[in-house]
Motif scaffolding. Structure first.
Motif, PDB file in Angstrom:
ATOM      1  N   VAL A  36      30.675  38.168  43.320  1.00 32.68           N
ATOM      2  CA  VAL A  36      31.552  38.382  42.166  1.00 32.68           C
ATOM      3  C   VAL A  36      32.072  39.822  42.220  1.00 32.68           C
ATOM      4  O   VAL A  36      31.303  40.773  42.131  1.00 32.68           O
ATOM      5  CB  VAL A  36      30.798  38.146  40.835  1.00 32.68           C
ATOM      6  CG1 VAL A  36      31.743  38.357  39.646  1.00 32.68           C
ATOM      7  CG2 VAL A  36      30.222  36.727  40.800  1.00 32.68           C
ATOM      8  N   VAL A  37      33.394  39.955  42.398  1.00 32.87           N
ATOM      9  CA  VAL A  37      33.993  41.293  42.474  1.00 32.87           C
ATOM     10  C   VAL A  37      34.186  41.843  41.060  1.00 32.87           C
ATOM     11  O   VAL A  37      34.020  43.034  40.803  1.00 32.87           O
ATOM     12  CB  VAL A  37      35.339  41.256  43.232  1.00 32.87           C
ATOM     13  CG1 VAL A  37      35.945  42.651  43.331  1.00 32.87           C
ATOM     14  CG2 VAL A  37      35.133  40.674  44.633  1.00 32.87           C
ATOM     15  N   GLY A  38      34.523  40.966  40.126  1.00 33.90           N
ATOM     16  CA  GLY A  38      34.694  41.436  38.757  1.00 33.90           C
ATOM     17  C   GLY A  38      34.893  40.301  37.779  1.00 33.90           C
ATOM     18  O   GLY A  38      35.198  39.164  38.171  1.00 33.90           O
ATOM     19  N   GLY A  59      43.383  44.136  35.039  1.00 30.34           N
ATOM     20  CA  GLY A  59      41.955  43.904  35.253  1.00 30.34           C
ATOM     21  C   GLY A  59      41.620  43.784  36.738  1.00 30.34           C
ATOM     22  O   GLY A  59      40.615  44.319  37.226  1.00 30.34           O
ATOM     23  N   THR A  60      42.506  43.102  37.462  1.00 33.10           N
ATOM     24  CA  THR A  60      42.303  42.926  38.907  1.00 33.10           C
ATOM     25  C   THR A  60      42.485  44.256  39.632  1.00 33.10           C
ATOM     26  O   THR A  60      41.696  44.632  40.501  1.00 33.10           O
ATOM     27  CB  THR A  60      43.303  41.894  39.478  1.00 33.10           C
ATOM     28  OG1 THR A  60      43.152  40.664  38.768  1.00 33.10           O
ATOM     29  CG2 THR A  60      43.046  41.641  40.955  1.00 33.10           C
ATOM     30  N   LYS A  61      43.520  44.987  39.226  1.00 28.68           N
ATOM     31  CA  LYS A  61      43.850  46.252  39.893  1.00 28.68           C
ATOM     32  C   LYS A  61      42.758  47.295  39.673  1.00 28.68           C
ATOM     33  O   LYS A  61      42.553  48.182  40.500  1.00 28.68           O
ATOM     34  CB  LYS A  61      45.190  46.770  39.363  1.00 28.68           C
ATOM     35  CG  LYS A  61      45.770  47.893  40.204  1.00 28.68           C
ATOM     36  CD  LYS A  61      47.113  48.352  39.689  1.00 28.68           C
ATOM     37  CE  LYS A  61      47.462  49.682  40.348  1.00 28.68           C
ATOM     38  NZ  LYS A  61      48.803  50.145  39.935  1.00 28.68           N
ATOM     39  N   ALA A  62      42.045  47.179  38.561  1.00 34.34           N
ATOM     40  CA  ALA A  62      40.990  48.154  38.247  1.00 34.34           C
ATOM     41  C   ALA A  62      39.731  47.967  39.094  1.00 34.34           C
ATOM     42  O   ALA A  62      38.839  48.815  39.099  1.00 34.34           O
ATOM     43  CB  ALA A  62      40.635  48.052  36.765  1.00 34.34           C
ATOM     44  N   LEU A  63      39.643  46.851  39.818  1.00 34.29           N
ATOM     45  CA  LEU A  63      38.425  46.578  40.612  1.00 34.29           C
ATOM     46  C   LEU A  63      38.465  47.337  41.945  1.00 34.29           C
ATOM     47  O   LEU A  63      39.530  47.542  42.513  1.00 34.29           O
ATOM     48  CB  LEU A  63      38.303  45.066  40.875  1.00 34.29           C
ATOM     49  CG  LEU A  63      38.161  44.201  39.624  1.00 34.29           C
ATOM     50  CD1 LEU A  63      38.245  42.717  39.990  1.00 34.29           C
ATOM     51  CD2 LEU A  63      36.841  44.487  38.901  1.00 34.29           C
ATOM     52  N   TRP A 117      38.291  34.142  30.184  1.00 34.54           N
ATOM     53  CA  TRP A 117      37.593  35.161  30.982  1.00 34.54           C
ATOM     54  C   TRP A 117      37.951  34.944  32.444  1.00 34.54           C
ATOM     55  O   TRP A 117      37.820  33.832  32.959  1.00 34.54           O
ATOM     56  CB  TRP A 117      36.077  35.074  30.790  1.00 34.54           C
ATOM     57  CG  TRP A 117      35.634  35.774  29.554  1.00 34.54           C
ATOM     58  CD1 TRP A 117      35.574  35.246  28.289  1.00 34.54           C
ATOM     59  CD2 TRP A 117      35.219  37.134  29.436  1.00 34.54           C
ATOM     60  NE1 TRP A 117      35.148  36.190  27.392  1.00 34.54           N
ATOM     61  CE2 TRP A 117      34.915  37.371  28.062  1.00 34.54           C
ATOM     62  CE3 TRP A 117      35.068  38.185  30.350  1.00 34.54           C
ATOM     63  CZ2 TRP A 117      34.472  38.602  27.595  1.00 34.54           C
ATOM     64  CZ3 TRP A 117      34.614  39.418  29.878  1.00 34.54           C
ATOM     65  CH2 TRP A 117      34.325  39.619  28.523  1.00 34.54           C
ATOM     66  N   ALA A 118      38.405  36.008  33.078  1.00 32.75           N
ATOM     67  CA  ALA A 118      38.771  35.912  34.494  1.00 32.75           C
ATOM     68  C   ALA A 118      37.593  36.374  35.345  1.00 32.75           C
ATOM     69  O   ALA A 118      36.989  37.408  35.068  1.00 32.75           O
ATOM     70  CB  ALA A 118      39.977  36.786  34.774  1.00 32.75           C
ATOM     71  N   GLU A 119      37.272  35.582  36.337  1.00 35.00           N
ATOM     72  CA  GLU A 119      36.212  35.974  37.277  1.00 35.00           C
ATOM     73  C   GLU A 119      36.811  35.896  38.676  1.00 35.00           C
ATOM     74  O   GLU A 119      37.393  34.878  39.047  1.00 35.00           O
ATOM     75  CB  GLU A 119      35.018  35.024  37.163  1.00 35.00           C
ATOM     76  CG  GLU A 119      33.882  35.402  38.092  1.00 35.00           C
ATOM     77  CD  GLU A 119      32.702  34.441  37.960  1.00 35.00           C
ATOM     78  OE1 GLU A 119      31.679  34.845  37.394  1.00 35.00           O
ATOM     79  OE2 GLU A 119      32.833  33.292  38.416  1.00 35.00           O
ATOM     80  N   ILE A 120      36.675  36.987  39.427  1.00 33.07           N
ATOM     81  CA  ILE A 120      37.240  37.012  40.777  1.00 33.07           C
ATOM     82  C   ILE A 120      36.106  37.113  41.783  1.00 33.07           C
ATOM     83  O   ILE A 120      35.248  38.002  41.684  1.00 33.07           O
ATOM     84  CB  ILE A 120      38.240  38.170  40.945  1.00 33.07           C
ATOM     85  CG1 ILE A 120      39.306  38.096  39.837  1.00 33.07           C
ATOM     86  CG2 ILE A 120      38.891  38.093  42.317  1.00 33.07           C
ATOM     87  CD1 ILE A 120      40.380  39.148  39.925  1.00 33.07           C
ATOM     88  N   THR A 121      36.091  36.172  42.714  1.00 31.33           N
ATOM     89  CA  THR A 121      34.990  36.116  43.676  1.00 31.33           C
ATOM     90  C   THR A 121      35.504  36.126  45.113  1.00 31.33           C
ATOM     91  O   THR A 121      36.654  35.773  45.387  1.00 31.33           O
ATOM     92  CB  THR A 121      34.155  34.828  43.492  1.00 31.33           C
ATOM     93  OG1 THR A 121      35.044  33.702  43.545  1.00 31.33           O
ATOM     94  CG2 THR A 121      33.402  34.812  42.176  1.00 31.33           C
ATOM     95  N   LEU A 122      34.602  36.529  46.014  1.00 30.06           N
ATOM     96  CA  LEU A 122      34.833  36.459  47.459  1.00 30.06           C
ATOM     97  C   LEU A 122      33.888  35.402  48.008  1.00 30.06           C
ATOM     98  O   LEU A 122      32.685  35.463  47.762  1.00 30.06           O
ATOM     99  CB  LEU A 122      34.444  37.796  48.094  1.00 30.06           C
ATOM    100  CG  LEU A 122      35.487  38.896  48.243  1.00 30.06           C
ATOM    101  CD1 LEU A 122      34.782  40.153  48.757  1.00 30.06           C
ATOM    102  CD2 LEU A 122      36.565  38.481  49.236  1.00 30.06           C
TER     103      LEU A 122
END
Length: 378
Positions: free
Chosen positions: A63-65, A78-82, A150-155
């Motif tokens: 989980v990146v953020g 939100g994505t750019k802040a990670l 809620w956005a969750e960004i994963t690899l």
């Protein structure tokens, strides 16, 4: 960074508790179990270990953020802040997949392209010299999942799903996923010193997974993972994890695993798969019908995925199987029997009430896992 990854093990619905138990046995204690997923903290080493060892998980993700996103602006910022530069090299290829559940942002293609654009923005700002993002390097599959705003960004660190162990060259019409087969074995009371039988073995998956469990073989040992080429998880981390798996394997345990099927082609397929898995000498295969099965004398475990529905072609066949299993249970109550089937009449036709039932999904098919425990349950 090294000690601080949020790791996500995704599972099929209904297998969360089995996967949690697996994680405990691998030495993890602090985790949160949610629907279809288990979240824990760990390091690059844990990512490698979990990919190699998890039998019942579908994928291992980082989980990146995670942040609130009700507008495309919030998603972008939100994505750019990670800290993407900590995860991706500048030549990374990073396809973005997405899904949206009960959220204001319903357009998945828009979410995907906004996440992509935000990452490019962030990476460009972090660069000393200008480089074009030709994405010529290794692949880093990214997923944006928006649930209840809620956005969750994963690899995704696995690449191909973990059920692809690398041994299944061929399969029958309705194969059990390897991850589900492993879960079915782990849900029984079978121990490596006990006899194990699958009398309707199809392509042999249950017997092969049981042998791997019995010999403590890491299910991911014979395959590769997409993150093996990532700077985030150095090569020596993978090498150490594979060495550990090699050290833990116990090739000396004598197993008593028997698999049979009415169809000789399925027996040939099973044998090829077992050979590919390096387990040909650990499993005995034989073409025979269920009616001819005699159980050896000591308390053992029978686990099977009997054919049903379209694969059976008729209800009579399904009923006959249940009746034959019922007879076995009656004549040999010292054995335990575990059957996964979508046949709602199974207990009725077997004339036996299951000790326990568990709802599981075989792909999209809802099934019951009927468990008939031995009268002297150990």
């Amino acid at each position: 960074m090294e000690n601080d990854l949020t790791i996500l093990c995704t599972t099929a619905m209904g297998l969360e508790s089995v996967a949690t138990q697996e994680l405990r046995q691998l030495g993890y204690t602090d985790m949160t179990t949610e629907n279809g997923r288990i979240v824990l903290r760990g390091t690059a080493t844990d990512v490698a270990r979990l990919n190699l060892w998890m039998r019942t998980a579908d994928r291992i993700k980082i989980v990146v953020g995670r942040f609130k996103a009700e507008t495309f602006d919030e998603l972008f910022e939100g994505t750019k802040a990670l800290p993407w530069e900590a995860y991706l090299p500048f030549d990374a290829a990073f396809p973005v997949q997405g899904k949206s559940v009960r959220s204001v942002l319903t357009s998945v293609p828009d979410c995907q392209s906004i996440v992509k654009k935000a990452i490019v923005d962030r990476m460009s700002a972090k660069q000393i010299q200008f480089m074009s993002f030709d994405e010529s390097g290794d692949t880093f599959p990214i997923e944006i999942n928006v649930t209840k705003d809620w956005a969750e960004i994963t690899l995704d660190t696995s690449g191909t799903g973990l059920h692809k162990r690398g041994y299944r060259l061929d399969q029958g019409e309705a194969p059990l996923k390897e991850t589900l087969a492993a879960a079915l074995v782990l849900l029984t009371n079978w121990k490596p010193h006990m006899p194990f039988i699958d009398p309707m073995c199809g392509s042999g998956t249950l017997a092969i997974e049981a042998a791997m469990i019995g010999l403590r073989l890491a299910p991911g040992f014979n395959r590769s993972f997409i993150s093996e080429r990532w700077p985030l998880i150095p090569t020596d981390v993978w090498e150490k994890a594979r060495e550990e798996a090699e050290d833990l394997a116990d090739y000396d345990t004598r197993l008593s695993i028997f698999a049979s099927d009415i169809d000789h082609r399925m027996i040939e397929t099973s044998q090829e798969n077992a050979l590919e898995a390096g387990l040909m000498s650990d499993i005995e295969f034989k073409q025979m019908q269920l009616a001819d099965l005699t159980l050896p004398d000591e308390n053992g475990v029978l686990v099977s995925n009997p054919p049903y529905g379209e694969r059976m072609g008729d209800e009579k066949g399904t009923k006959a199987i249940a009746e034959q299993v019922g007879q076995l249970i009656q004549t040999r109550p010292d054995w335990s029997y575990y059957l996964i089937t979508a046949d709602k009449q199974f207990e009725k036709n077997a004339g036996q009430k299951a000790t326990k039932k568990r709802k599981l999904f075989n792909g999209y098919l809802e099934t019951q896992y009927y468990q008939f425990w031995a009268s002297k349950h150990h």
